[in-house]
Design a protein around this motif. Sequence first.
Motif, PDB file in Angstrom:
ATOM      1  N   GLN B  37       0.859  -1.192   0.000  1.00 45.36           N
ATOM      2  CA  GLN B  37       0.000   0.000   0.000  1.00 45.36           C
ATOM      3  C   GLN B  37       0.888   1.232   0.000  1.00 45.36           C
ATOM      4  O   GLN B  37       1.648   1.458   0.938  1.00 45.36           O
ATOM      5  N   LYS B  41      -2.476   5.281  -0.567  1.00 47.08           N
ATOM      6  CA  LYS B  41      -3.393   4.254  -0.055  1.00 47.08           C
ATOM      7  C   LYS B  41      -3.793   3.215  -1.098  1.00 47.08           C
ATOM      8  O   LYS B  41      -4.716   2.439  -0.872  1.00 47.08           O
ATOM      9  N   PHE B  42      -3.097   3.196  -2.249  1.00 50.96           N
ATOM     10  CA  PHE B  42      -3.441   2.215  -3.273  1.00 50.96           C
ATOM     11  C   PHE B  42      -2.853   0.855  -2.893  1.00 50.96           C
ATOM     12  O   PHE B  42      -1.663   0.730  -2.619  1.00 50.96           O
ATOM     13  N   LEU B  43      -3.707  -0.173  -2.893  1.00 47.79           N
ATOM     14  CA  LEU B  43      -3.303  -1.534  -2.537  1.00 47.79           C
ATOM     15  C   LEU B  43      -3.004  -2.326  -3.793  1.00 47.79           C
ATOM     16  O   LEU B  43      -3.882  -2.520  -4.631  1.00 47.79           O
TER      17      LEU B  43
END
Lengths: 114, 117
Positions: B37, B41-43
């Motif tokens: 992440q 906040k991109f997983l």
Amino acid sequence: TQLLEQSPQFLSIQEGENLTVYCNSSSVFSSLQWYRQEPGEGPVLLVTVVTGGEVKKLKRLTFQFGDARKDSSLHITAAQPGDTGLYLCAGVGAGGTSYGKLTFGQGTILTVHP
Amino acid sequence: DTAVSQTPKYLVTQMGNDKSIKCEQNLGHDTMYWYKQDSKKFLKIMFSYNNKELIINETVPNRFSPKSPDKAHLNLHINSLELGDSAVYFCASSRRLWARSNTGELFFGEGSRLTVL
């Protein structure tokens, strides 16, 4: 590669307001999941929608899967400070090279002020 | 009793060092994953193991090497750390691999925040 566009990226509202988060793609998904992540913790599953047009409710949260299974929405009624967090949609690919693969949207950071 | 536990929770290290993150799940699940992440906040999926077998290996530099000694453990070793490796790394598990269960829930650990100076 499947992409899930999630909007808005940030949402700051007052307690008691309603809000909707959108998750859109040009690809079809066999199912779509919504997760909520609090600071310092991992995402936790809220709901999974499987059938096109499906609507699921979880107290003040309403989740909808689009008829064509390409999009989904999360609506929160009368938001409370405890709803604050990062909301993530995740779609399971329905075909091609993305079959069975889980792809996450970019997330929506929701802040609910008392 | 924590379902998916990973250690350490925080890791601060210098560029060029080698570090490992450990993960254990006590849910009896067949499949484990590593996600990264970033600061936005991109997983993003990095690896997936199903019954100790590597199933998914996304476009990840080969400085990252996962290892699954048994189906309850999935460790991540990173060589020659770079500034861009700074992120929160999440371990997750599911009862079965996504492709075999299109409603499979992922159970995540609390994350390991890696800071490379």
